[in-house]
Design an enzyme around this catalytic site. Structure first.
Site, PDB file in Angstrom:
ATOM      1  N   GLU A 625       0.823  -1.064   0.071  1.00 32.10           N
ATOM      2  CA  GLU A 625      -0.166   0.026  -0.128  1.00 32.10           C
ATOM      3  C   GLU A 625       0.885   1.234   0.049  1.00 32.10           C
ATOM      4  O   GLU A 625       1.161   1.860   1.143  1.00 32.10           O
ATOM      5  CB  GLU A 625      -1.019   0.067   1.008  1.00 32.10           C
ATOM      6  CG  GLU A 625      -1.888  -1.315   1.212  1.00 32.10           C
ATOM      7  CD  GLU A 625      -2.704  -1.070   2.505  1.00 32.10           C
ATOM      8  OE1 GLU A 625      -3.267  -0.311   2.931  1.00 32.10           O
ATOM      9  OE2 GLU A 625      -3.079  -2.446   2.834  1.00 32.10           O
ATOM     10  N   TYR A 626       0.978   1.817  -1.029  1.00 31.58           N
ATOM     11  CA  TYR A 626       0.834   1.478  -2.665  1.00 31.58           C
ATOM     12  C   TYR A 626       2.103   2.014  -3.328  1.00 31.58           C
ATOM     13  O   TYR A 626       2.840   2.816  -2.906  1.00 31.58           O
ATOM     14  CB  TYR A 626      -0.402   2.445  -2.992  1.00 31.58           C
ATOM     15  CG  TYR A 626      -1.440   2.331  -2.217  1.00 31.58           C
ATOM     16  CD1 TYR A 626      -2.443   1.274  -1.881  1.00 31.58           C
ATOM     17  CD2 TYR A 626      -1.837   3.382  -1.361  1.00 31.58           C
ATOM     18  CE1 TYR A 626      -3.717   1.259  -1.148  1.00 31.58           C
ATOM     19  CE2 TYR A 626      -2.795   3.303  -0.482  1.00 31.58           C
ATOM     20  CZ  TYR A 626      -3.860   2.309  -0.189  1.00 31.58           C
ATOM     21  OH  TYR A 626      -4.820   2.263   0.679  1.00 31.58           O
ATOM     22  N   TRP A 852     -12.706  -8.705   6.084  1.00 32.81           N
ATOM     23  CA  TRP A 852     -11.498  -8.138   6.978  1.00 32.81           C
ATOM     24  C   TRP A 852     -12.353  -7.994   8.244  1.00 32.81           C
ATOM     25  O   TRP A 852     -13.200  -6.931   8.461  1.00 32.81           O
ATOM     26  CB  TRP A 852     -10.912  -6.827   6.644  1.00 32.81           C
ATOM     27  CG  TRP A 852      -9.884  -6.596   7.651  1.00 32.81           C
ATOM     28  CD1 TRP A 852      -9.835  -6.323   8.576  1.00 32.81           C
ATOM     29  CD2 TRP A 852      -8.292  -7.004   7.328  1.00 32.81           C
ATOM     30  NE1 TRP A 852      -8.644  -6.273   9.159  1.00 32.81           N
ATOM     31  CE2 TRP A 852      -7.561  -6.701   8.420  1.00 32.81           C
ATOM     32  CE3 TRP A 852      -7.704  -7.521   6.022  1.00 32.81           C
ATOM     33  CZ2 TRP A 852      -6.287  -6.972   8.361  1.00 32.81           C
ATOM     34  CZ3 TRP A 852      -6.363  -7.755   6.230  1.00 32.81           C
ATOM     35  CH2 TRP A 852      -5.684  -7.330   7.408  1.00 32.81           C
TER      36      TRP A 852
END
Length: 1500
Positions: A625-626, A852
């Site tokens: 990320e990222y 998640w």
């Protein structure tokens, strides 16, 4: 509380210049998200002076959130105030000193006229308090632009500017010298404005008169309402040589030069008058070349003359050399003289007017012209023998043509028949035909297809890329490249449809398992407890990657769960690498960036593939990320090559893994996804985890580009908004990813906010807090403001429903919303919502859903065979339980005596071998069970302490006190033979190992205290006077306001002072001396277990800034250990040792980490076989028994302390002595050839190739008094920013190596981490990234230095306001603050009573009042017991009345007081409507003492 700090040296008093909390806070991920860097236009210093190279905008609203000074370019006839029209505005951000000096390059070839005396007029209107400081800021910017040669001498110049709510414009005729205008006219206006009375709604200056033509007119106008219509109207007047009239005015005389003669002198030269007075000097009669051209004519056609701005028929006749009667005869059209237009051709003789209309080019394309600043269809048509209808007809297919009503500056348009031209380049265009350098295509009908956006995103008519309706809605009005008013239109890849691809054979159900969950206080899940029937794939997050790309699992609990994970059946077992923290923390962010490069990708991919194969897993998931991210706070921008490097790495990884699964995580925002070559990646890997959760969160605050329709990013928005999720799915499928490979994110947690208004919970209602600080209530287990698990939400609903105010499904966002405890708002997804989403995603052809996270869904009981979760966690950390499937073990530690090979006084084996062979882990487990049984029973007498009870159980001595350091402590080193070990004693040789560990821990703390309070104290006491004399000639006051700053420093210093010592100490212990992975793991876990708790203690000491919160109890406890500055850390570590041995579950967990595997006992780094025992070394008992610090240990503490102390104290002492150090952001690159001009008097530093300076607004900004009595005649320079006292000594040779660069760079890093804003909180040493950086003595860690950062323009504005309102200097962040208006009231304690009705004033009108007075020196002095309406706009009035005289006759209120109240009420009142009304009471200054004042907002 004062006695605690009385007598403390000034050096300890800490400045408000130190660290910001939650390091690496997440960033927005919604489809519309754009970074903070997009709030303001590109800097002028980067774009250069040519407006056509500046950033482009289609309306002023997009610039409203920029708080910097900006310069604008737009067409005179483009009414930019009209919000319902489409515009082209060129803009750049001015920081101060933006312009290089090019004045010599524009010196005219012809010799200027001789010097003339002219009269400048200054005019103004007065209604309410003004903003001369903002006026001056803009005048300075324009003066520099003009005086340094950035206007063309060949054409009339028009330039616009804005700063806050002040707008300005400057008009310069092309016969005036720019240097005269800049150095004389504008400089005089700056000087004179310092002596104004602060009550100017408008300010104008002009050089104009009855005999002036437009080429010799100069004008400047500034308005306090932030609009431009009146300025454009003034420009039109000046362009017609018409002067303005003023309500108030004054004049002054100065010298100037004309580069050509005025029309009036030409007229005089063609008559009998020899000259005419203009500005007090005789001007010679002379015809210029411009005036004599076109006088010759061909047969049958008349001689011609061109109409100039401000011309009359008489003037033209004079230039023609004919009489008025002849002129009328040659130009006989009715009302001819009343319809003259600049550029128009007229006849000066008999004959037909020649045809000046352009002809098409030979290739069939039209003749073109580029629209100038002051041109319209009318003037262009007149100059080319055309009509407006002709112009409109020629351009029906011209790019961006919207008709003659509003033609744009720098547009290339047709002035003949023919095919349309290539449109003009736009400097910041990303897509379409206006990208700089675009070549003419063969097929001009395909212009829109040129330069498509990355990811096939939509391209709007301004050449900007995006994926939301703002970019993707085609509103074409006819000609290509056009859009309806109020929209941006779309020219390519338009639409927001989801592209349905090939559905997978089996719809995936992916779950993430958080292996690091056991760091929480509660809410646990064993990986075996995951409902495997619900998932096709289970991701284990996360496994570690070292800086040399080795793979490991360092955390013991995670390692235990990983072994269980390998044995699950059903879902595919996928191991995950990366995550937000790993990708963004300073210690690890480079691993992916460098590991995917050509030099390292093979090693990294091979190690990951081998790990997957060796553990017989089914695949791998990479969560970077990222790649190529431009704006991760605290990190350098990612390189553009990272996306392709990532692709190449994934190709290698997939080839190595063959049939095993490879997936990646990808963001749902275009802003970050555009760094991924996502279409190519999707063809290499098996599926993409598409993170359509965390679309919104606290991190949105302050960013107008984070939430659609929310001007400050602080609106209550769901992080799993369905509408935005669909936009994200459109983004990724349009980019070329098969929908069947997109696994869509769902969540088992909510994002929460603290509501501004308990009665307002809709998507336009606001939340409180800043980007880095949430005021939402923390839940018990997740323990993070702004983040709460579904398990905790359901617990509230099921067991604490009285706390729940609202609970419903929001149909627009398809999210569950819960409001609890009145003002806590949370959006989440229930199982029902997730089921609905799953069906919809299946219907769209998606590849699955990803949850998640599995461990956030519900509370689980401890696994079978384990008494409870704390017990299991303790056993996981001690290593005494074997992962299921590996068999069971039984302890034998009581059967091993002191004569055992592994227990001899001279150790022959490594610590880990000794610990395991003597079954010390079993011993520890049994001792803890016995202790808990003893602890939890009721006792009639005194209960033994934890260490005393353990000694008793082991057969050791009595009166043991390992939890103390002072003189009453007793934690001796005990040999094995001194323990009562034998048959029936329930003890064994392992007793020595456990007690050796206790002793070593106690010894470490004791040595730290010894070093801290002796050697370091002596050093600092001896150098404090030098600190004060060098950096603070005036000592700071002794008051309670310093308490918070002192405790901030104490908190910050824990990893720097204690960290270095403990780091050195641990590296001398055998178990942590080798470079093996096991040794490194031991070191990391023990260091964390030791230092995390002191950091927490230090943080908890801070409390609030209210001295009343510092209770006598706290003070007494703290005072025992704090006499001098060093005692802050002495207290912390003393208190921590006490906590460590207090026998609570938490302390036992910490001790278990510290002593497991023999981490604290003697041994040799590596086992040597018994025959080689002669190579072994005996242990030195004398050294082991010492608790006094050695010289090297004292030096370690001294270095850590002094580095932290000086770095923190020197900025503090500057501030304590009445200075206001800050950092100037010059906006210049470090290799700027002109950079040295701006750094010669101030210390500077470079960060990320940008130049910054350390400065101080010392004294008055403009210290002059005007006594010459002549307006415009007083020359008085502004004060320069000063350097700080003692700064020359900060060269790295003294003060523990502190350099000016450290102070500058540290402050800039803090500013950047806070989203390029000042005012971020102090650093949180409990954050792992911050802690590690400070432990490494990095004093530039974001937040440690917190001096404010801003442009010179903003700083000087605040400084000037402080000249008239001294209280401005006391504002937080001065001089980089915006809220620097005059204040007399305690608005923070005001009451607020809302009375909004349908007839109430408009909120927008009330906010205009804010615009008009914000940052001003305005004040009102009113009689008591009389009502006054003191500020008005539109429907809104702000009124006051002093109540009860209390010895006063008058009451005062300042502009800032009104601003504060209106801002607060505009956020809290109205409940989603556009109106508000109400009243309140507050205390303000009276002429004698404090006075009660009633205020009201009502309709005028």
């Amino acid at each position: 509380m004062a006695p605690l700090w009385n007598g403390m040296a000034a050096g300890l008093l800490l400045s408000a210049a130190v660290v910001s909390g939650q390091a690496n806070s997440r960033l927005g991920a919604s489809p519309s998200y754009q970074g903070f860097s997009n709030i303001c236009p590109e800097q002028c210093i980067v774009t250069g002076p040519e407006p056509s190279n500046w950033s482009t905008y289609n309306d002023m609203n997009r610039l409203a959130n920029c708080n910097q000074a900006m310069l604008y370019g737009f067409n005179l006839y483009d009414d930019v105030d009209d919000a319902d029209s489409y515009h082209r505005i060129f803009a750049c951000t001015a920081y101060g000193n933006d312009w290089s000096d090019d004045s010599q390059s524009h010196v005219t070839n012809s010799r200027p006229e001789k010097e003339h005396k002219v009269n400048y007029e200054i005019g103004w209107s007065s209604y309410s308090p003004g903003t001369e400081s903002d006026y001056r800021s803009l005048i300075r910017q324009m003066r520099d632009y003009v005086a340094r040669g950035h206007i063309s001498p060949s054409k009339t110049a028009m330039l616009y500017a804005q700063f806050g709510y002040t707008s300005a414009g400057i008009y310069i005729g092309n016969s005036l010298q720019s240097k005269d205008i800049g150095d004389v006219a504008l400089q005089s206006l700056i000087d004179d404005s310092h002596d104004f009375d602060g009550r100017r709604d408008s300010l104008t200056m002009q050089l104009c008169g009855p005999h002036y033509d437009s080429q010799h007119v100069f004008g400047f106008m500034a308005l306090r309402n932030g609009t431009f219509r009146a300025i454009q109207s003034a420009f039109k007047s000046w362009s017609n040589a018409e002067c303005l009239d003023f309500e108030h005015s004054t004049n002054f005389t100065a010298s100037t030069h004309f580069t050509s003669s005025m029309l009036s002198s030409i007229k005089a030269g063609n008559t009998t008058t020899s000259g005419i007075q203009a500005g007090g000097s005789a001007l010679p009669a002379k015809l210029s070349t411009q005036h004599t051209k076109n006088l010759m004519s061909s047969t049958g056609e008349c001689r011609t003359q061109k109409v100039q701005n401000g011309d009359s028929c008489a003037a033209i006749a004079t230039r023609c050399g004919i009489s008025g009667a002849d002129f009328t005869k040659y130009n006989s059209e009715k009302s001819f003289c009343s319809k003259l237009k600049p550029g128009q051709h007229v006849c000066c003789s008999s004959g037909a007017l020649p045809d000046f209309s352009p002809k098409p080019k030979e290739d069939g394309s039209c003749a073109t012209t580029t629209v100038g600043d002051g041109e319209s269809c009318s003037t262009i048509a007149a100059a080319n023998s055309l009509t407006e209808k002709d112009i409109d007809g020629f351009n029906q297919k011209t790019w961006g043509w919207g008709g003659c009503k509003n033609i744009f500056k720098d547009s290339v348009i047709c002035i003949s028949k023919g095919s349309p031209p290539m449109p003009a380049e736009v400097s910041d265009a990303e897509c379409g035909p206006q990208v700089p350098g675009t070549k003419l295509p063969k097929d001009m009908s395909k212009l829109a297809d040129l330069n498509p956006c990355p990811l096939n995103a939509c391209c709007n008519t301004f050449g900007h890329c995006g994926t939301t309706a703002e970019f993707c809605t085609d509103t074409n009005t006819g000609a290509p490249g056009t859009a309806k008013a109020g929209t941006n239109g779309c020219i390519s890849h338009c639409g927001m449809d989801i592209v349905k691809g090939n559905a997978p054979t089996k719809f995936r159900s992916v779950g993430y398992y958080e292996s690091y969950q056991f760091k929480r206080q509660c809410l646990y899940q064993d990986v075996m407890q995951v409902d495997h029937s619900k998932y096709t794939h289970l991701h284990f997050g996360f496994v570690d990657i070292s800086s040399d790309y080795e793979i490991s699992i360092n955390d013991k609990s995670a390692n235990y769960q990983f072994h269980n994970f390998k044995y699950i059946s059903g879902p595919k077992r996928i191991v995950s690498f990366g995550g937000w923290d790993f990708s963004t923390q300073a210690s690890t962010y480079q691993i992916f960036r460098q590991g995917t490069s050509a030099a390292n990708r093979k090693k990294l991919a091979t190690n990951i593939a081998n790990f997957v194969k060796e553990n017989n897993l089914d695949g791998v998931d990479i969560d970077w990320e990222y790649p190529s991210a431009p704006d991760i706070p605290g990190l350098p921008s990612g390189d553009k090559s990272e996306g392709n490097n990532y692709l190449e790495f994934l190709v290698v990884l997939k080839n190595l893994l063959g049939d095993k699964s490879v997936s990646i995580a990808a963001p749902g925002s275009y802003w970050y996804l555009k760094g991924f070559p996502i279409a190519k990646i999707s063809k290499v890997i098996d599926y993409i985890v598409f993170m359509t959760y965390d679309l919104h969160g606290q991190w949105d605050a302050g960013n107008p580009n984070a939430q659609p329709g929310c001007d400050d990013g602080s609106c209550l928005r769901s992080h799993v908004n369905m509408t935005e999720t669909k936009e994200s799915l459109s983004l990724i499928t349009k980019a070329g990813v098969d929908s069947g490979k997109v696994v869509v994110g769902v969540s088992s947690y909510g994002r929460s906010f603290r509501m501004v208004d308990a009665d307002c919970d809709g998507p336009m209602c606001k939340f409180t807090g800043t980007r880095l600080h949430s005021n939402a209530e923390k839940a018990d287990c997740t323990d993070t403001a702004g983040y709460i698990s579904n398990a905790e939400i359901n617990q509230l609903l099921d067991h604490n429903s009285s706390r729940v105010n609202k609970h419903y499904v929001d149909t627009h966002s398809n999210s569950n919303i819960m409001v609890y405890d009145n003002t806590n708002w949370v959006a989440y997804m229930s199982p029902e919502i997730r089921a609905e989403r799953t069906k919809m995603y299946q219907s769209l052809g998606m590849g699955g859903t990803v949850n998640w996270a599995t461990d956030l869904e519900k509370f689980n009981d401890a696994p079978e065979g384990v008494e409870n979760w704390p017990g299991m966690i303790l056993q996981m950390k001690s290593g005494t339980i074997t992962p299921r499937g590996a068999g069971s073990r039984s302890g034998n530690w009581t059967k091993i005596g002191c004569d055992n090979e592994y227990s001899r006084e001279t150790p022959y084996w490594s610590p880990m071998t000794r610990w395991r062979q003597l079954d010390a882990a079993g011993a520890w487990s049994d001792l803890i069970a016995d202790w808990k049984n003893y602890r939890d029973k009721d006792h009639t007498g005194d209960k033994l302490s934890f260490s005393a009870q353990i000694s008793y159980l082991l057969g050791g001595p009595d009166n043991v006190k390992c939890g103390q350091i002072d003189g009453d402590s007793n934690c001796p080193l005990i040999s094995c033979k001194l323990f009562n070990i034998g048959n029936g004693t329930k003890s064994g040789a392992a007793a020595e190992l456990i007690w050796d560990s206790f002793f070593k821990i106690h010894q470490m703390y004791a040595k730290f205290k010894s070093a801290l309070v002796t050697d370091a104290a002596l050093v600092i006491d001896n150098t404090l006077p030098h600190l004060e004399n060098t950096f603070a000639p005036v000592p700071p006051p002794e008051d309670n306001a310093w308490l918070d700053m002192v405790l901030d420093f104490v908190s910050m210093g824990v990893p720097m002072v204690g960290g270095k010592f403990i780091d050195d100490f641990l590296k001398m212990i055998p178990a942590m001396t080798t470079k093996s992975d096991i040794s490194l793991d031991h070191y990391k876990e023990v260091l964390s277990a030791i230092l995390d708790s002191p950091a927490t203690i230090a943080t908890n000491l801070k409390g609030t800034s209210d001295p009343n919160d510092w209770t006598p109890e706290k003070q007494a406890e703290f005072s025992k250990y704090m006499g001098q500055s060093l005692q802050g850390w002495n207290y912390i570590f003393t208190k921590d040792l006490e906590n460590l041995f207090d026998g609570t579950d938490k302390s036992i967990e910490r001790l278990t980490i510290m002593i497991s595997d023999g981490r604290m006992i003697d041994g040799i780094p590596k086992d040597i076989p018994y025959p080689d025992k002669t190579k072994r070394k005996d242990k030195d008992d004398d050294d082991n028994k010492k608790t006094e610090a050695t010289d090297s240990e004292k030096k370690s503490v001294e270095d850590g302390f002094l580095t932290a102390f000086w770095a923190y104290s020197i900025p503090a002492v500057w501030q304590a002595s009445g200075h206001h150090p800050f950092i100037i952001d010059t906006g210049r690159s470090c290799d700027d050839k002109d950079g040295d001009k701006y750094t010669k008097d101030l210390k500077s530093a470079c960060y990320e190739n940008r130049l910054y300076q350390l400065a101080d607004p010392d004294g008055r900004s403009h210290p002059c008094d005007y006594d010459c009595g002549i307006t415009g005649g007083c020359k008085c320079d502004d004060s320069a920013f000063s350097s700080l006292k003692g700064v020359e000594e900060l060269d790295g040779k003294a003060w523990s190596g502190l350099k000016v660069e450290d102070i500058i760079i540290g402050s800039v890093r803090t500013y950047k981490q806070n989203g390029n804003e000042n005012g971020g909180g102090t650093a949180d040493p409990t954050d792992s990234g911050t802690f590690e950086a400070l432990k490494q003595m990095d004093i530039t860690t974001p937040g440690f230095m917190r001096l404010p950062v801003c442009s010179e323009t903003l700083a000087r504005t605040s400084w000037e306001n402080a000249d008239k309102t001294e209280a401005t200097r006391n504002k937080d962040g001065f001089p980089c603050n915006n809220d620097n208006g005059r204040s007399y009231c305690t608005t923070s304690e005001s009451t607020y009573i809302e009375e909004t009705t349908s007839g109430s004033p408009l909120i927008d009108d009330c906010l205009v009042i804010v615009k008009n007075i914000e940052g001003t020196t305005g004040s009102w002095n009113k009689l008591i017991e009389i009502q006054y309406g003191i500020a008005h706009f539109g429907t809104c009035t702000f009124g006051i009345e002093g109540k009860g005289r209390h010895g006063n006759s008058n009451v005062y209120i300042g502009a800032q007081d009104i601003v504060d109240i209106i801002r607060y009420t505009s956020k809290h009142w109205g409940h989603g409507t556009d109106k508000m009304q109400g009243k309140g009471v507050m205390q303000c200054n009276g002429n004698i003492k404090q006075q009660e004042l009633h205020w009201a907002i009502y309709k005028k």
